[in-house]
Motif scaffolding. Structure first.
Motif, PDB file in Angstrom:
ATOM      1  N   THR A   1     -39.576  -5.461  12.349  1.00 29.65           N
ATOM      2  CA  THR A   1     -39.487  -6.804  11.761  1.00 29.65           C
ATOM      3  C   THR A   1     -38.499  -6.774  10.609  1.00 29.65           C
ATOM      4  O   THR A   1     -38.556  -5.883   9.757  1.00 29.65           O
ATOM      5  N   ILE A   2     -37.576  -7.720  10.625  1.00 32.48           N
ATOM      6  CA  ILE A   2     -36.626  -7.826   9.514  1.00 32.48           C
ATOM      7  C   ILE A   2     -36.833  -9.184   8.865  1.00 32.48           C
ATOM      8  O   ILE A   2     -36.964 -10.201   9.556  1.00 32.48           O
ATOM      9  N   LYS A   3     -36.872  -9.206   7.530  1.00 24.95           N
ATOM     10  CA  LYS A   3     -37.055 -10.480   6.819  1.00 24.95           C
ATOM     11  C   LYS A   3     -35.709 -10.990   6.319  1.00 24.95           C
ATOM     12  O   LYS A   3     -34.853 -10.187   5.917  1.00 24.95           O
ATOM     13  N   ALA A   4     -35.566 -12.286   6.345  1.00 24.22           N
ATOM     14  CA  ALA A   4     -34.302 -12.859   5.861  1.00 24.22           C
ATOM     15  C   ALA A   4     -34.557 -14.225   5.252  1.00 24.22           C
ATOM     16  O   ALA A   4     -35.558 -14.871   5.555  1.00 24.22           O
ATOM     17  N   ASP A   5     -33.626 -14.632   4.378  1.00 23.46           N
ATOM     18  CA  ASP A   5     -33.702 -15.993   3.841  1.00 23.46           C
ATOM     19  C   ASP A   5     -32.972 -16.951   4.767  1.00 23.46           C
ATOM     20  O   ASP A   5     -33.364 -18.105   4.919  1.00 23.46           O
ATOM     21  N   VAL A   6     -31.894 -16.443   5.355  1.00 22.99           N
ATOM     22  CA  VAL A   6     -31.106 -17.268   6.279  1.00 22.99           C
ATOM     23  C   VAL A   6     -30.715 -16.423   7.484  1.00 22.99           C
ATOM     24  O   VAL A   6     -30.353 -15.251   7.342  1.00 22.99           O
ATOM     25  N   VAL A   7     -30.810 -17.031   8.670  1.00 26.45           N
ATOM     26  CA  VAL A   7     -30.368 -16.359   9.893  1.00 26.45           C
ATOM     27  C   VAL A   7     -29.230 -17.177  10.501  1.00 26.45           C
ATOM     28  O   VAL A   7     -29.357 -18.393  10.660  1.00 26.45           O
ATOM     29  N   LEU A   8     -28.141 -16.509  10.793  1.00 27.67           N
ATOM     30  CA  LEU A   8     -27.019 -17.176  11.472  1.00 27.67           C
ATOM     31  C   LEU A   8     -27.024 -16.764  12.938  1.00 27.67           C
ATOM     32  O   LEU A   8     -26.982 -15.571  13.249  1.00 27.67           O
ATOM     33  N   VAL A   9     -27.118 -17.750  13.819  1.00 25.98           N
ATOM     34  CA  VAL A   9     -27.066 -17.466  15.255  1.00 25.98           C
ATOM     35  C   VAL A   9     -25.614 -17.635  15.706  1.00 25.98           C
ATOM     36  O   VAL A   9     -25.065 -18.735  15.658  1.00 25.98           O
ATOM     37  N   ALA A  10     -24.990 -16.526  16.102  1.00 22.16           N
ATOM     38  CA  ALA A  10     -23.567 -16.556  16.496  1.00 22.16           C
ATOM     39  C   ALA A  10     -23.399 -15.743  17.776  1.00 22.16           C
ATOM     40  O   ALA A  10     -22.763 -14.695  17.784  1.00 22.16           O
ATOM     41  N   VAL A  11     -24.023 -16.250  18.840  1.00 23.68           N
ATOM     42  CA  VAL A  11     -24.020 -15.495  20.103  1.00 23.68           C
ATOM     43  C   VAL A  11     -23.136 -16.154  21.168  1.00 23.68           C
ATOM     44  O   VAL A  11     -23.304 -15.920  22.352  1.00 23.68           O
ATOM     45  N   GLY A  12     -22.185 -16.952  20.716  1.00 17.37           N
ATOM     46  CA  GLY A  12     -21.244 -17.542  21.658  1.00 17.37           C
ATOM     47  C   GLY A  12     -21.304 -19.054  21.669  1.00 17.37           C
ATOM     48  O   GLY A  12     -22.113 -19.668  20.970  1.00 17.37           O
ATOM     49  N   ARG A  13     -20.400 -19.648  22.433  1.00 15.02           N
ATOM     50  CA  ARG A  13     -20.334 -21.103  22.559  1.00 15.02           C
ATOM     51  C   ARG A  13     -20.290 -21.486  24.032  1.00 15.02           C
ATOM     52  O   ARG A  13     -19.931 -20.672  24.872  1.00 15.02           O
ATOM     53  N   LYS A  14     -20.680 -22.717  24.320  1.00 15.97           N
ATOM     54  CA  LYS A  14     -20.661 -23.166  25.718  1.00 15.97           C
ATOM     55  C   LYS A  14     -19.891 -24.493  25.843  1.00 15.97           C
ATOM     56  O   LYS A  14     -19.824 -25.277  24.885  1.00 15.97           O
ATOM     57  N   ALA A  15     -19.339 -24.697  27.040  1.00 18.53           N
ATOM     58  CA  ALA A  15     -18.563 -25.917  27.289  1.00 18.53           C
ATOM     59  C   ALA A  15     -19.421 -27.141  26.994  1.00 18.53           C
ATOM     60  O   ALA A  15     -20.623 -27.149  27.268  1.00 18.53           O
TER      61      ALA A  15
END
Ligand code: NAI
Length: 464
Positions: free
Chosen positions: A259-273
């Motif tokens: 388990t990792i704790k964070a204040d902010v999580v950025l989801v950057a796993v790609g983009r879709k059409a």
């Protein structure tokens, strides 16, 4: 007053759409561009390339003032971050750029049809209830963030690239899911502004698609800068506890989760059409298994008179690829011929140092069984790089073993995104590594690293 009949209606005003609209208008066509956002320029100008580059540059300056100025004999008496001021600067850059497109539309007599466009027949686009007729319709609706199943993006604690460009305060702990271009660029911004950044990447290395050696060097440099990289790992759950976020992270191949704790999580796993509410099914425009509009080599869809360019079709999701497609399509509609060499579209990651690439990687050449020579040269051995305190990284040039034709160039180092331009141009003209090596490069410049790497292909480098 907008007319109701056009030669070309472009849907979407990102770099693909607005450039296509302007070029078509320059060629004498009557053009409109549909945009539902309040400002022109699409993802790139509003919530992508331009604001991120403003923050990358401002945060680099902050970091340099904080930790490097003393080295140059500059005493600042303490450097303070004014995040709101930095965000204001970013917003002003976006504003100037988006207004610039509005000016260019007026100058070129491109009508901006404000609202969401829907194709209701093969030559009709409906914009918020009004029907417009067009000989040609160009779909340039771009792409949108790809989320992860079961992980809700609230743009506050769990953010996409859009939310990561306007955080109200510097998070103490930030986790970035995905060590791709967005993850490394925006992760770098917040790391430089003071966040502890952990990047969780599914693959065994960050920056998928780049040359292997460059990826390794990038990881080394980012770690040195204080970014924690967790590769071969996947995030399986994200829980918002009200006080922060808890992430379950597992080895990519399965195993015990931590388990990792964070204040902010950025989801950057790609983009879709992005083709939502565009009416493609109604008019029968075909899309592929990833939702991208299927086009032929000349951007034609399967429906007569409907074309598509940019992120919404196959290929790298890059603004300059979309722009080139926009120009070529407008010229094709004008009866000219057009061609894009997709092998020569450079890719740049605007971290510090920058990473840039064109042509084939060493891995691709090996896979294809092509015999090649390698020339490499480090920035550390370049006088200018030392003078400006930017000595990380190297240039690598790959040339055909027999013909010496340049097959690829991969750079990690200061101004890599600018430096790669010389090699793209050389490759466009079919240059050999000797052509680059024998071209006079001004001294003292970072470009001399390119010349030395070209010389190194035959072991003739001077300064190493
Ligand atoms: P990306 O495709 O560059 O990277 C996504 C990364 O996420 C990959 O390395 C992938 O292995 C990893 N990943 C996927 N699922 C994961 C999971 N469950 N757990 C951990 N890691 C996972 O996508 P990104 O960075 O979101 O960028 C999207 C698009 O925008 C790209 O096509 C990129 O080229 C473009 N872009 C280009 C920029 C530039 O030219 N400087 C800047 C920003 C975006």
């Amino acid at each position: 007053m907008a007319s109701t009949s056009y030669d070309v209606i472009v849907i979407g005003s990102g770099p693909g759409g607005y450039v296509c609209a302007i070029r078509a208008a320059q060629l004498g066509m009557k053009v409109a561009c549909v945009e539902k956002r309040d400002t022109l320029g699409g993802t790139c100008l509003n919530i992508g390339c331009i604001p991120s580059k403003a923050l990358l540059s401002a945060s680099e300056k902050y970091h340099e003032a904080e930790s490097e100025f003393a080295k140059y004999g500059i005493s600042t008496g303490g450097v303070k971050l004014d995040l709101a001021g930095m965000m204001q600067y970013k917003d002003s850059v976006v504003d100037a750029n988006t207004k610039g497109i509005e000016f260019l539309f007026k100058k070129n007599k491109v009508d901006w049809l404000k609202g969401a466009g829907k194709i209701t027949a093969k030559n009709i686009v409906e914009v918020d209830g009004t029907k417009y007729e067009a000989k040609h319709i160009v779909i340039a609706t771009g792409s949108d963030v790809s989320g992860l199943p079961g992980i809700e993006i609230d743009e506050e604690c769990v953010v996409s690239s859009e939310g990561a460009l306007k955080l109200g305060k510097v998070p103490k702990e930030m986790v970035v899911i995905g060590g791709g271009v967005i993850g490394m660029e925006l992760g770098s911004v917040w790391s430089r502004l003071g966040a502890n950044v952990t990047v969780v990447e599914y693959m065994d290395q960050i920056l998928l698609g780049m040359d292997g050696e460059i990826r390794k060097e990038a990881a080394k440099i980012f770690k040195k800068q204080g970014v924690t990289l967790k590769t071969s790992a996947k995030v399986t759950a994200v829980k918002n506890t009200g006080k922060g976020v808890e992430l379950s992270v597992e080895p990519a191949q399965g195993g015990t989760a931590e388990t990792i704790k964070a204040d902010v999580v950025l989801v950057a796993v790609g983009r879709k059409a992005y083709t939502d509410s565009l009416g493609l099914d109604g008019v029968g425009v075909e899309t592929d298994e990833r939702g991208r509009v299927i086009t032929d080599g000349h951007f034609k869809t399967n429906v007569e008179g409907i074309y598509a360019i940019g992120d919404v079709i196959a290929g790298p999701m890059l603004a300059h690829k979309a722009e080139d497609e926009g120009v070529v399509l407008a010229e094709i509609l004008d009866g000219q011929s057009g061609h894009i060499d997709y092998n020569l579209i450079p890719g740049v990651v605007y971290t510090y140092p920058e990473v840039a690439s064109v042509g084939q990687t060493e891995e691709q050449l090996k896979d294809a069984g092509i015999k090649y020579k390698v020339g490499k040269f480090p920035f550390m051995a370049n006088g200018r790089a030392r003078a400006i305190n930017m000595t990380d990284g190297f240039v690598k040039i790959l040339a055909d073993a027999k013909s010496d034709k340049v097959l690829g160039c991969h750079i990690i180092g200061a101004e890599a995104g600018t430096l790669i331009g010389e090699v793209v141009m050389a490759m466009e003209f079919g240059a050999s590594s000797e052509d680059i090596a024998r071209t006079c490069h001004a001294h003292p410049t970072l470009q001399e690293v390119i010349k030395e790497a070209a010389l190194a292909v035959e072991g003739n480098q001077i300064h190493m």
